[in-house]
Motif scaffolding. Structure first.
Motif, PDB file in Angstrom:
ATOM      1  N   ASP A  31      -5.918  -1.409   1.197  1.00 44.24           N
ATOM      2  CA  ASP A  31      -5.715  -2.707   0.553  1.00 44.24           C
ATOM      3  C   ASP A  31      -4.820  -3.526   1.480  1.00 44.24           C
ATOM      4  N   ALA A  32      -5.386  -4.548   2.114  1.00 45.80           N
ATOM      5  CA  ALA A  32      -4.636  -5.337   3.090  1.00 45.80           C
ATOM      6  C   ALA A  32      -3.426  -6.032   2.481  1.00 45.80           C
ATOM      7  N   LYS A  33      -3.560  -6.494   1.245  1.00 47.42           N
ATOM      8  CA  LYS A  33      -2.432  -7.179   0.590  1.00 47.42           C
ATOM      9  C   LYS A  33      -1.281  -6.208   0.348  1.00 47.42           C
ATOM     10  N   ALA A  34      -1.612  -5.014  -0.113  1.00 43.71           N
ATOM     11  CA  ALA A  34      -0.573  -3.999  -0.318  1.00 43.71           C
ATOM     12  C   ALA A  34       0.015  -3.587   1.025  1.00 43.71           C
ATOM     13  N   GLY A  35      -0.827  -3.545   2.049  1.00 44.22           N
ATOM     14  CA  GLY A  35      -0.370  -3.155   3.377  1.00 44.22           C
ATOM     15  C   GLY A  35       0.585  -4.158   3.987  1.00 44.22           C
ATOM     16  N   GLU A  36       0.431  -5.438   3.622  1.00 41.68           N
ATOM     17  CA  GLU A  36       1.312  -6.477   4.176  1.00 41.68           C
ATOM     18  C   GLU A  36       2.769  -6.201   3.832  1.00 41.68           C
ATOM     19  N   ALA A  37       3.025  -5.833   2.592  1.00 47.29           N
ATOM     20  CA  ALA A  37       4.393  -5.541   2.174  1.00 47.29           C
ATOM     21  C   ALA A  37       4.913  -4.278   2.858  1.00 47.29           C
ATOM     22  N   LYS A  38       4.042  -3.289   2.987  1.00 47.13           N
ATOM     23  CA  LYS A  38       4.448  -2.028   3.602  1.00 47.13           C
ATOM     24  C   LYS A  38       4.668  -2.168   5.100  1.00 47.13           C
ATOM     25  N   ALA A  39       4.072  -3.202   5.716  1.00 46.37           N
ATOM     26  CA  ALA A  39       4.139  -3.372   7.165  1.00 46.37           C
ATOM     27  C   ALA A  39       5.419  -4.044   7.641  1.00 46.37           C
ATOM     28  N   ALA A  40       6.261  -4.490   6.701  1.00 47.62           N
ATOM     29  CA  ALA A  40       7.484  -5.195   7.094  1.00 47.62           C
ATOM     30  C   ALA A  40       8.329  -4.372   8.060  1.00 47.62           C
TER      31      ALA A  40
END
Length: 221
Positions: A31-40
């Motif tokens: 899930d790219a949206k969930a990944g955005e937060a995790k990628a910080a």
């Protein structure tokens, strides 16, 4: 091992992965949206959009989800020994890994610049290989534009920092970067046949490799 044998092995690895996928449970989708937060946390080294500013760290922008997830699994298991990445990968779930991969896959890798003095040899190795030394064409697995082949686990190379590519190839060549992984073992066999000059040339060529769309998008920014 001949060029034909190396390529045959590469195809078998891909075919084996595809066959295994057919027998395995439903694959996990990121899930790219969930990944955005995790990628910080990844941004400090790899850039917030996956375009690392420091050439010792790889660009992740545009990299395929499956490859990123698999590399994180290798770091977590210890099969790929990297003291920086291993602590970050340790707490990640398989879903986390795919979410991160999905996020970076939505980004665009900024094109780099190839050294004109190394261009001819780098282009030859990437597009035709060297039959005399048993080195297959890089594009056979990584694609003519360096986008990789997500379905068979081959990573995107286009635009990747030459310094990073060179370090990986040298590690495979001298054994210091050996990994217990089928795709890595293919690369180890190939890297052993490259000279230092070959490594410099193909690494430089890869950095300058990009699609017309990537160049247009970069110019528009």
């Amino acid at each position: 091992m001949s060029v034909r044998r190396i390529l045959s092995l590469a195809l078998l690895v891909g075919a084996g992965a595809a066959h295994a996928a057919g027998d395995a449970p439903k694959p996990i989708l990121g899930d790219a949206k969930a990944g955005e937060a995790k990628a910080a946390v990844c941004g400090a080294c790899h850039g917030m959009d996956g375009n690392a500013a420091d050439k010792m760290y790889p660009k992740l922008a545009g990299q395929n989800e499956a490859y990123i997830a698999h590399q994180l699994e290798l770091f977590k298991s210890g099969k790929r020994n990297n003291p920086i990445m291993m602590p970050f990968a340790a707490p990640l779930s398989t879903q986390d890994m795919h979410d991160l991969g999905a996020f970076f896959a939505t980004k665009t890798s900024l094109p780099g610049v190839a050294d004109d003095a190394l261009l001819a040899r780098g282009s030859t190795l990437y597009r035709a290989g060297d039959a005399k030394t048993g080195v297959p064409a890089c594009m056979a697995c990584h694609g003519p534009s360096g986008r990789g082949m997500a379905g068979t686990g081959y990573p995107q190379l286009g635009g990747q920092w030459a310094d990073y590519v060179s370090t990986r190839l040298k590690g495979w060549k001298d054994g210091s970067g050996a990994i217990d992984d089928p795709h890595a073992q293919i690369m180890q066999t190939i890297a052993e046949r490259l000279t230092e000059q070959d490594i410099a040339a193909v690494s430089s060529y890869v950095e300058g490799l990009h699609t017309a769309a990537a160049r247009t998008e970069t110019a528009a920014k």
